[in-house]
Design an enzyme around this catalytic site. Structure first.
Site, short mmCIF file in Angstrom:
data_model
loop_
_atom_site.label_atom_id
_atom_site.label_comp_id
_atom_site.label_asym_id
_atom_site.label_seq_id
_atom_site.Cartn_x
_atom_site.Cartn_y
_atom_site.Cartn_z
CG ASP A 1 74.73 32.11 18.82
OD1 ASP A 1 75.50 33.08 18.98
OD2 ASP A 1 75.10 30.93 18.93
CE LYS B 1 62.67 38.63 38.06
NZ LYS B 1 63.50 39.64 38.64
CE LYS C 1 57.83 37.06 40.21
NZ LYS C 1 59.28 36.95 40.51
CG HIS D 1 61.23 34.89 43.03
ND1 HIS D 1 61.96 35.12 41.88
CD2 HIS D 1 61.00 36.12 43.57
CE1 HIS D 1 62.19 36.41 41.75
NE2 HIS D 1 61.60 37.05 42.76
CG HIS E 1 61.29 43.09 38.61
ND1 HIS E 1 60.38 42.07 38.39
CD2 HIS E 1 61.64 42.99 39.91
CE1 HIS E 1 60.18 41.39 39.49
NE2 HIS E 1 60.93 41.92 40.45
CG ASP F 1 39.81 26.99 30.57
OD1 ASP F 1 39.53 26.69 31.74
OD2 ASP F 1 39.14 27.79 29.90
#
Length: 420
Positions: A320, A315, A136, A134, A313, A141
């Site tokens: 603080d 996450k 991404k 899952h 979608h 380089d």
């Protein structure tokens, strides 16, 4: 001519012992840029890919053959043809609809394509639901990296329509890129430098450092071996230290009791805690499951917003005025107990403030705030049902993953001429 496409299909890093049990510390002196939605993410990534000189490492859960996927496909082929080493790791479920011809063209150009847990359909239905790749991550380089929740698909662009997703990723430049590069390289099965040499290079203060400073970044990840709880533990630790504010925006929210309790405890001691959940979900069950937990949190002062403009979608979270996290991990049983995930922790006041302003604008302009239910009998009924649903959903993915159809496994792929 048959063109073979490599496959990896295991929860574990490759058998090379140098790639096992990777643990990354805080790295200072980084530049971190928030990328909101595909409008910011795709141009930044594609520019970096087009400028690649030596190596591209790319992992994604979803790659579609739409306008975004086609552009990425073209860029990767061009890079491989000019001599750049290109390694692309895809999930067998999220990328299960890619045509053999699409993959064949990548392989023929010299792109090393890998598929995590590929599986054929059974009676027209894909059964490899659990233990997904899952993450991404894109590293170019070993100098610039991208990590977050955005897949390579057109539904992350506003012009997709009302189903376009609201999401976030970050671009990282600086010492932390070496960790992201090392991790992506190890997970791809490619040769990595010795663990001893790599650890000498690292700056490794306490993994839960509370030292002030800007540009601190730490890579954390979840696997099914020795880092099962690292992302959940990071949230819990940050929440336990919260003194002023907490904002969590998460698409699929159904965490374990430890995390729920820490959220509630933060609100009880006077921290302003805001949750941004899906109000217009792409998966209706996600909304229903999250709502089972609302009363438990609302009664102690947690403020809950439901984002209603389009599917959420994201996450992301902040605590603080300094601590933030962005990554691929939802706060649900799949991400916290099964999937392979990766987040970055960020200690940077400017980044924290930018993320806070974006989330505050989202909450005030495009969300509805959930009222606290004050009827005792209704609250007791919802709490009882929520308790039952919580435990069923918490344990069902683990039980289901034991089934043979859901065990990650090696399966070679070959694209033949008639597939094209």
């Amino acid at each position: 001519m048959n063109v073979a496409v490599d496959h990896i299909a295991t929860d574990q890093p490759p058998d090379d012992s140098k790639a096992r049990d990777l643990d990354y510390g805080w790295q200072s002196g980084n530049q971190v840029q928030l990328l909101e939605n595909g409008e910011a993410y795709f141009p930044a990534v594609f520019e970096a890919l087009r400028g690649a000189e030596r190596e591209i490492l790319l992992e994604t859960f979803i790659l579609f053959e739409d306008k975004v996927g086609v552009e990425l496909h073209s860029i990767l082929i061009e890079a491989a043809k000019r001599g750049v080493k290109v390694v692309v790791s895809l999930d067998g479920f999220g990328c299960g609809e890619l045509s053999p011809g699409f993959l064949r063209e990548l392989a023929e150009a010299g792109v090393m394509v890998q598929m995590f847990d590929p599986a054929p359909k059974t009676l027209g239905i894909r059964t490899n639901w659990f233990r997904r790749l899952h993450r991404k991550i894109v590293v170019v380089d070993a100098r610039v990296a991208f990590i977050g929740g955005i897949n390579f698909s057109a539904d992350h662009l506003a012009d997709f329509g009302p189903e376009a997703k609201q999401d976030y990723s970050v671009q990282v430049i600086g010492p932390a890129v070496a960790d992201l590069h090392h991790f992506a390289l190890a997970q791809s099965g490619r040769q990595v430098r010795s663990r001893r040499g790599w650890r000498r290079r690292q700056q490794r203060p306490s993994p839960w450092t509370n030292e002030p400073g800007d540009g601190l970044v730490r890579l954390i990840y979840r696997d099914n071996i020795q880092h099962r709880d690292d992302i959940e533990d990071a949230y819990i630790h940050a929440l336990s230290q919260a003194r002023q504010r907490v904002v969590i925006a998460n698409a699929y929210f159904f965490p374990g009791y430890r995390l729920l309790r820490e959220i509630r405890n933060a609100a009880r001691r006077g921290v302003h805690v805001q949750l941004i959940m899906q109000g217009q979900p792409d998966v209706l069950l996600a909304k229903l499951a999250a709502r089972m937990l609302y009363d438990y949190l609302l009664k102690d002062g947690v403020v809950i917003h439901e984002y209603c403009q389009r599917p959420l979608h994201g996450k992301v979270a902040l605590v603080d005025d300094e601590w933030s996290t962005v990554g691929s991990s939802n706060l649900d049983p799949l991400s916290l107990a099964l999937n392979l995930e990766a987040n970055v922790l960020i200690r940077d006041q400017a980044f924290n403030q930018q993320l806070y302003e974006r989330l505050e604008a989202l909450a005030h302009n495009h969300c509805q705030t959930m009222p606290e239910k004050r009827k005792p009998r209704l609250w007791l009924w919802r709490l009882t049902v929520g308790f039952l649903v919580f435990h069923v959903m918490r344990h069902f993915p683990v039980l289901a993953s034991w089934l043979p159809a859901h065990k990650p496994r090696l399966k070679p792929f070959e694209a033949t001429p008639h597939d094209v």
